[in-house]
Design a protein around this motif. Sequence first.
Motif, PDB file in Angstrom:
ATOM      1  N   UNK A 114       0.773  -1.226   0.000  1.00  0.00           N
ATOM      2  CA  UNK A 114       0.000   0.000   0.000  1.00  0.00           C
ATOM      3  C   UNK A 114       0.806   1.279   0.000  1.00  0.00           C
ATOM      4  N   UNK A 115       2.121   1.186   0.065  1.00  0.00           N
ATOM      5  CA  UNK A 115       2.987   2.364   0.009  1.00  0.00           C
ATOM      6  C   UNK A 115       3.600   2.449  -1.387  1.00  0.00           C
ATOM      7  N   UNK A 116       3.589   3.650  -1.966  1.00  0.00           N
ATOM      8  CA  UNK A 116       4.138   3.857  -3.307  1.00  0.00           C
ATOM      9  C   UNK A 116       5.598   4.276  -3.203  1.00  0.00           C
ATOM     10  N   UNK A 117       6.459   3.500  -3.859  1.00  0.00           N
ATOM     11  CA  UNK A 117       7.899   3.745  -3.808  1.00  0.00           C
ATOM     12  C   UNK A 117       8.452   3.927  -5.206  1.00  0.00           C
ATOM     13  N   UNK A 135      23.254   8.872   9.822  1.00  0.00           N
ATOM     14  CA  UNK A 135      22.623   8.532  11.094  1.00  0.00           C
ATOM     15  C   UNK A 135      21.303   9.274  11.279  1.00  0.00           C
ATOM     16  N   UNK A 136      21.257  10.557  10.945  1.00  0.00           N
ATOM     17  CA  UNK A 136      20.019  11.309  11.060  1.00  0.00           C
ATOM     18  C   UNK A 136      19.052  10.916   9.950  1.00  0.00           C
ATOM     19  N   UNK A 137      17.786  11.272  10.118  1.00  0.00           N
ATOM     20  CA  UNK A 137      16.777  10.976   9.102  1.00  0.00           C
ATOM     21  C   UNK A 137      17.190  11.639   7.782  1.00  0.00           C
ATOM     22  N   UNK A 138      17.350  10.870   6.694  1.00  0.00           N
ATOM     23  CA  UNK A 138      17.808  11.459   5.427  1.00  0.00           C
ATOM     24  C   UNK A 138      16.770  12.419   4.842  1.00  0.00           C
ATOM     25  N   UNK A 139      17.222  13.443   4.137  1.00  0.00           N
ATOM     26  CA  UNK A 139      16.284  14.321   3.435  1.00  0.00           C
ATOM     27  C   UNK A 139      15.419  13.509   2.460  1.00  0.00           C
ATOM     28  N   UNK A 140      14.149  13.876   2.355  1.00  0.00           N
ATOM     29  CA  UNK A 140      13.267  13.179   1.442  1.00  0.00           C
ATOM     30  C   UNK A 140      12.653  11.912   1.994  1.00  0.00           C
ATOM     31  N   UNK A 141      12.902  11.622   3.272  1.00  0.00           N
ATOM     32  CA  UNK A 141      12.307  10.431   3.886  1.00  0.00           C
ATOM     33  C   UNK A 141      10.784  10.550   3.874  1.00  0.00           C
ATOM     34  N   UNK A 142      10.062   9.536   3.372  1.00  0.00           N
ATOM     35  CA  UNK A 142       8.594   9.617   3.353  1.00  0.00           C
ATOM     36  C   UNK A 142       8.025   9.808   4.753  1.00  0.00           C
ATOM     37  N   UNK A 143       6.916  10.502   4.827  1.00  0.00           N
ATOM     38  CA  UNK A 143       6.309  10.798   6.127  1.00  0.00           C
ATOM     39  C   UNK A 143       5.817   9.547   6.835  1.00  0.00           C
ATOM     40  N   UNK A 167      12.209  -1.542   1.980  1.00  0.00           N
ATOM     41  CA  UNK A 167      12.444  -1.331   0.553  1.00  0.00           C
ATOM     42  C   UNK A 167      12.857   0.115   0.268  1.00  0.00           C
ATOM     43  N   UNK A 168      12.257   1.068   0.982  1.00  0.00           N
ATOM     44  CA  UNK A 168      12.689   2.458   0.825  1.00  0.00           C
ATOM     45  C   UNK A 168      14.160   2.607   1.216  1.00  0.00           C
ATOM     46  N   UNK A 169      14.534   2.030   2.356  1.00  0.00           N
ATOM     47  CA  UNK A 169      15.917   2.137   2.821  1.00  0.00           C
ATOM     48  C   UNK A 169      16.872   1.394   1.885  1.00  0.00           C
TER      49      UNK A 169
END
Length: 293
Positions: free
Chosen positions: A9-12, A69-77, A103-105
Amino acid sequence: MAPITDVEGRRLALSNLDKVLYPATGFTKGEVLHYYATVAEVLLPHLRDRPVSFLRYPDGPDGQVFFTKNVPPGTPEWVTTAEVPRSAGPARMVLVQDLPSLMWAANLVTEFHTPQWRAGAPEEADRIVFDLDPGPPATVADCREVALWLRERLAADGIEAYAKTSGSKGLHLLAAVRGASGERTSAYAKELAVEAERAMPGLVLHRMTRTLRPGKVFVDWSQNAARKTTAAPYTLRARAHPTVSAPVTWEEVAGCRAPRQLRFEAGDIADRVRDHGDLLAPLLDPARAHALP
Protein backbone atom coordinates in the motif's frame (compact mmCIF):
# COMPACT_ATOMS: atom_id res chain seq x y z
CA MET A 1 11.68 8.49 -14.37
CA ALA A 2 11.98 5.80 -11.68
CA PRO A 3 9.24 3.14 -11.80
CA ILE A 4 6.63 3.38 -9.07
CA THR A 5 6.17 0.17 -7.06
CA ASP A 6 3.40 -0.57 -4.59
CA VAL A 7 4.70 -2.23 -1.43
CA GLU A 8 1.93 -3.10 1.00
CA GLY A 9 0.00 0.00 0.00
CA ARG A 10 2.99 2.36 0.01
CA ARG A 11 4.14 3.86 -3.31
CA LEU A 12 7.90 3.74 -3.81
CA ALA A 13 10.05 5.11 -6.62
CA LEU A 14 12.78 2.47 -7.03
CA SER A 15 15.56 3.91 -9.17
CA ASN A 16 18.47 2.65 -11.30
CA LEU A 17 17.54 -1.02 -10.98
CA ASP A 18 20.01 -2.10 -13.69
CA LYS A 19 22.95 -0.28 -12.11
CA VAL A 20 25.80 -2.67 -11.32
CA LEU A 21 26.84 -2.17 -7.69
CA TYR A 22 29.20 -5.13 -7.35
CA PRO A 23 31.37 -5.15 -10.51
CA ALA A 24 33.19 -8.34 -9.48
CA THR A 25 29.96 -10.32 -9.90
CA GLY A 26 27.68 -8.02 -11.89
CA PHE A 27 25.23 -7.85 -8.96
CA THR A 28 22.80 -5.00 -9.64
CA LYS A 29 20.76 -2.63 -7.55
CA GLY A 30 17.64 -4.51 -8.58
CA GLU A 31 19.18 -7.67 -7.16
CA VAL A 32 19.99 -5.82 -3.93
CA LEU A 33 16.32 -4.88 -3.59
CA HIS A 34 15.23 -8.41 -4.46
CA TYR A 35 17.59 -9.82 -1.82
CA TYR A 36 16.18 -7.59 0.92
CA ALA A 37 12.60 -8.39 -0.08
CA THR A 38 13.45 -12.11 0.05
CA VAL A 39 14.97 -11.99 3.56
CA ALA A 40 12.59 -9.41 5.02
CA GLU A 41 10.82 -11.97 7.19
CA VAL A 42 14.01 -12.79 9.11
CA LEU A 43 15.73 -9.41 8.82
CA LEU A 44 12.93 -7.10 9.98
CA PRO A 45 12.61 -8.53 13.52
CA HIS A 46 16.30 -7.70 14.10
CA LEU A 47 15.82 -4.11 12.89
CA ARG A 48 12.45 -3.37 14.46
CA ASP A 49 12.46 -0.67 17.16
CA ARG A 50 16.20 -0.08 16.76
CA PRO A 51 17.46 3.25 15.39
CA VAL A 52 19.23 2.41 12.16
CA SER A 53 22.51 3.86 10.97
CA PHE A 54 22.88 3.56 7.20
CA LEU A 55 26.32 2.88 5.73
CA ARG A 56 25.55 3.98 2.19
CA TYR A 57 27.39 3.02 -0.99
CA PRO A 58 25.18 4.32 -3.82
CA ASP A 59 27.89 3.83 -6.47
CA GLY A 60 29.06 0.48 -5.15
CA PRO A 61 31.82 -0.35 -2.67
CA ASP A 62 34.46 1.28 -4.89
CA GLY A 63 32.61 4.59 -4.81
CA GLN A 64 31.90 6.94 -1.93
CA VAL A 65 30.94 5.09 1.26
CA PHE A 66 29.46 7.16 4.08
CA PHE A 67 27.38 6.87 7.25
CA THR A 68 23.93 8.47 7.54
CA LYS A 69 22.62 8.53 11.09
CA ASN A 70 20.02 11.31 11.06
CA VAL A 71 16.78 10.98 9.10
CA PRO A 72 17.81 11.46 5.43
CA PRO A 73 16.28 14.32 3.44
CA GLY A 74 13.27 13.18 1.44
CA THR A 75 12.31 10.43 3.89
CA PRO A 76 8.59 9.62 3.35
CA GLU A 77 6.31 10.80 6.13
CA TRP A 78 5.08 7.25 6.70
CA VAL A 79 8.56 5.99 7.66
CA THR A 80 8.75 5.71 11.46
CA THR A 81 11.37 7.83 13.20
CA ALA A 82 12.36 8.25 16.83
CA GLU A 83 14.24 10.77 18.91
CA VAL A 84 17.34 9.18 20.41
CA PRO A 85 20.00 10.51 22.81
CA ARG A 86 23.35 11.67 21.49
CA SER A 87 26.31 13.24 23.26
CA ALA A 88 25.68 16.47 21.30
CA GLY A 89 21.95 16.39 22.11
CA PRO A 90 18.89 14.46 20.94
CA ALA A 91 18.72 13.40 17.30
CA ARG A 92 16.03 11.83 15.13
CA MET A 93 16.77 8.52 13.44
CA VAL A 94 14.91 6.04 11.25
CA LEU A 95 13.24 2.88 12.55
CA VAL A 96 12.82 0.23 9.85
CA GLN A 97 9.58 -1.34 11.06
CA ASP A 98 8.03 -2.96 8.00
CA LEU A 99 8.55 -4.07 4.41
CA PRO A 100 7.82 -0.68 2.78
CA SER A 101 10.36 1.00 5.07
CA LEU A 102 12.89 -1.73 4.31
CA MET A 103 12.44 -1.33 0.55
CA TRP A 104 12.69 2.46 0.82
CA ALA A 105 15.92 2.14 2.82
CA ALA A 106 17.34 -0.55 0.52
CA ASN A 107 16.77 1.81 -2.42
CA LEU A 108 19.33 4.12 -0.78
CA VAL A 109 21.87 1.25 -1.17
CA THR A 110 22.99 0.67 2.38
CA GLU A 111 24.34 -1.61 5.02
CA PHE A 112 22.11 -1.67 8.10
CA HIS A 113 23.80 -1.03 11.46
CA THR A 114 22.02 -1.04 14.81
CA PRO A 115 22.92 -0.38 18.46
CA GLN A 116 22.53 -2.96 21.23
CA TRP A 117 19.40 -1.23 22.57
CA ARG A 118 15.90 -0.34 21.42
CA ALA A 119 14.56 3.15 20.87
CA GLY A 120 12.13 2.85 23.77
CA ALA A 121 14.88 2.08 26.28
CA PRO A 122 18.19 3.59 25.13
CA GLU A 123 19.60 3.36 28.64
CA GLU A 124 19.32 -0.44 28.75
CA ALA A 125 21.25 -2.87 26.56
CA ASP A 126 19.34 -5.93 25.39
CA ARG A 127 22.24 -7.51 23.51
CA ILE A 128 25.92 -8.05 24.04
CA VAL A 129 28.23 -8.41 21.04
CA PHE A 130 31.81 -9.48 20.45
CA ASP A 131 33.31 -8.60 17.07
CA LEU A 132 36.14 -11.01 16.24
CA ASP A 133 38.32 -9.23 13.69
CA PRO A 134 41.32 -11.16 12.31
CA GLY A 135 44.42 -9.20 11.39
CA PRO A 136 46.06 -10.57 8.21
CA PRO A 137 47.48 -13.10 7.69
CA ALA A 138 44.93 -14.39 10.24
CA THR A 139 41.50 -15.17 8.78
CA VAL A 140 38.05 -16.13 9.96
CA ALA A 141 39.38 -19.66 10.39
CA ASP A 142 41.58 -18.30 13.19
CA CYS A 143 38.48 -16.81 14.82
CA ARG A 144 37.13 -20.33 15.36
CA GLU A 145 39.11 -21.08 18.52
CA VAL A 146 38.37 -17.65 19.98
CA ALA A 147 34.65 -17.95 19.26
CA LEU A 148 34.43 -21.37 20.89
CA TRP A 149 36.35 -20.17 23.95
CA LEU A 150 34.04 -17.16 24.35
CA ARG A 151 30.98 -19.37 23.92
CA GLU A 152 32.11 -21.59 26.80
CA ARG A 153 33.11 -18.62 28.95
CA LEU A 154 29.73 -16.96 28.47
CA ALA A 155 27.98 -20.27 29.19
CA ALA A 156 29.85 -20.43 32.51
CA ASP A 157 28.02 -17.22 33.43
CA GLY A 158 24.70 -18.65 32.25
CA ILE A 159 24.70 -16.70 28.97
CA GLU A 160 23.92 -18.46 25.68
CA ALA A 161 25.80 -17.06 22.67
CA TYR A 162 24.97 -17.20 18.97
CA ALA A 163 27.22 -16.56 15.99
CA LYS A 164 27.08 -14.86 12.63
CA THR A 165 29.65 -13.90 10.06
CA SER A 166 30.54 -10.23 9.93
CA GLY A 167 30.14 -10.33 6.16
CA SER A 168 33.68 -9.00 5.98
CA LYS A 169 36.64 -10.85 7.54
CA GLY A 170 35.48 -12.17 10.89
CA LEU A 171 32.72 -13.32 13.19
CA HIS A 172 30.21 -11.72 15.55
CA LEU A 173 29.06 -13.39 18.76
CA LEU A 174 25.78 -12.14 20.24
CA ALA A 175 23.66 -12.89 23.28
CA ALA A 176 20.43 -11.48 24.69
CA VAL A 177 20.90 -9.65 28.00
CA ARG A 178 18.76 -7.63 30.38
CA GLY A 179 19.08 -5.18 33.23
CA ALA A 180 22.39 -3.61 32.23
CA SER A 181 23.49 -0.28 30.82
CA GLY A 182 25.76 0.03 27.82
CA GLU A 183 28.56 0.94 30.21
CA ARG A 184 28.09 -2.24 32.28
CA THR A 185 27.77 -4.41 29.17
CA SER A 186 30.93 -2.88 27.71
CA ALA A 187 32.82 -3.44 30.95
CA TYR A 188 31.76 -7.08 31.10
CA ALA A 189 32.65 -7.64 27.44
CA LYS A 190 36.07 -6.09 28.05
CA GLU A 191 36.63 -8.39 31.03
CA LEU A 192 36.03 -11.42 28.83
CA ALA A 193 38.20 -10.06 26.02
CA VAL A 194 41.06 -9.58 28.49
CA GLU A 195 40.53 -13.11 29.83
CA ALA A 196 40.60 -14.47 26.27
CA GLU A 197 43.91 -12.71 25.61
CA ARG A 198 45.40 -14.19 28.78
CA ALA A 199 44.16 -17.66 27.82
CA MET A 200 45.41 -17.40 24.21
CA PRO A 201 48.14 -14.74 24.19
CA GLY A 202 49.55 -15.83 20.85
CA LEU A 203 46.18 -15.52 19.14
CA VAL A 204 43.97 -12.94 20.88
CA LEU A 205 44.24 -9.19 21.29
CA HIS A 206 41.81 -7.03 23.27
CA ARG A 207 43.40 -3.68 22.41
CA MET A 208 42.74 -1.84 19.17
CA THR A 209 46.42 -0.98 18.60
CA ARG A 210 46.90 -1.68 14.89
CA THR A 211 50.62 -2.40 15.12
CA LEU A 212 49.83 -5.38 17.38
CA ARG A 213 47.10 -6.86 15.21
CA PRO A 214 48.86 -8.73 12.36
CA GLY A 215 48.29 -12.46 12.78
CA LYS A 216 45.96 -12.05 15.78
CA VAL A 217 42.22 -11.92 16.39
CA PHE A 218 41.12 -8.60 17.85
CA VAL A 219 38.16 -9.12 20.20
CA ASP A 220 36.35 -5.82 19.80
CA TRP A 221 34.27 -5.37 22.95
CA SER A 222 33.72 -1.65 22.42
CA GLN A 223 30.68 -2.05 20.15
CA ASN A 224 28.61 -2.50 23.31
CA ALA A 225 28.91 1.19 24.11
CA ALA A 226 25.55 2.93 23.72
CA ARG A 227 26.88 5.18 20.96
CA LYS A 228 28.25 2.29 18.86
CA THR A 229 26.52 0.14 16.25
CA THR A 230 27.11 -3.27 14.67
CA ALA A 231 26.21 -4.65 11.25
CA ALA A 232 22.73 -6.15 11.56
CA PRO A 233 22.01 -9.82 10.85
CA TYR A 234 21.35 -10.44 7.15
CA THR A 235 22.64 -7.06 5.99
CA LEU A 236 24.58 -6.91 2.73
CA ARG A 237 28.08 -5.49 3.07
CA ALA A 238 29.89 -2.96 0.91
CA ARG A 239 32.60 -5.34 -0.23
CA ALA A 240 33.84 -6.53 -3.62
CA HIS A 241 31.23 -9.30 -3.57
CA PRO A 242 27.66 -9.09 -2.18
CA THR A 243 28.59 -10.78 1.08
CA VAL A 244 26.12 -11.00 3.94
CA SER A 245 26.40 -10.90 7.73
CA ALA A 246 24.92 -14.38 7.97
CA PRO A 247 23.92 -16.38 11.06
CA VAL A 248 25.84 -19.64 11.35
CA THR A 249 25.56 -22.77 13.46
CA TRP A 250 28.12 -23.64 16.10
CA GLU A 251 28.87 -26.80 14.12
CA GLU A 252 29.83 -24.60 11.17
CA VAL A 253 32.04 -22.48 13.40
CA ALA A 254 33.75 -25.52 14.94
CA GLY A 255 34.33 -27.04 11.51
CA CYS A 256 35.81 -23.91 9.92
CA ARG A 257 39.29 -24.58 8.58
CA ALA A 258 39.31 -22.19 5.60
CA PRO A 259 37.84 -18.70 5.05
CA ARG A 260 35.50 -19.81 2.27
CA GLN A 261 33.63 -22.09 4.68
CA LEU A 262 32.19 -19.10 6.52
CA ARG A 263 31.65 -16.73 3.62
CA PHE A 264 28.11 -16.27 2.37
CA GLU A 265 26.74 -14.10 -0.40
CA ALA A 266 23.22 -12.88 -1.14
CA GLY A 267 22.44 -15.88 -3.30
CA ASP A 268 23.18 -18.29 -0.44
CA ILE A 269 20.82 -16.89 2.17
CA ALA A 270 17.36 -17.99 1.01
CA ASP A 271 18.43 -21.65 1.07
CA ARG A 272 20.03 -21.22 4.49
CA VAL A 273 16.87 -19.67 5.91
CA ARG A 274 14.80 -22.48 4.40
CA ASP A 275 17.09 -25.11 5.93
CA HIS A 276 17.79 -23.49 9.33
CA GLY A 277 15.17 -20.80 9.86
CA ASP A 278 16.50 -17.75 11.67
CA LEU A 279 19.40 -19.05 13.74
CA LEU A 280 19.34 -15.81 15.75
CA ALA A 281 15.63 -15.99 16.60
CA PRO A 282 16.39 -16.73 20.30
CA LEU A 283 17.82 -13.21 20.58
CA LEU A 284 14.31 -11.88 19.98
CA ASP A 285 12.74 -13.80 22.88
CA PRO A 286 12.77 -11.77 26.12
CA ALA A 287 12.55 -15.03 28.06
CA ARG A 288 15.97 -16.00 26.68
CA ALA A 289 17.65 -12.81 27.91
CA HIS A 290 20.27 -13.21 30.63
CA ALA A 291 21.30 -10.93 33.49
CA LEU A 292 25.00 -10.16 33.55
CA PRO A 293 26.90 -11.55 36.55
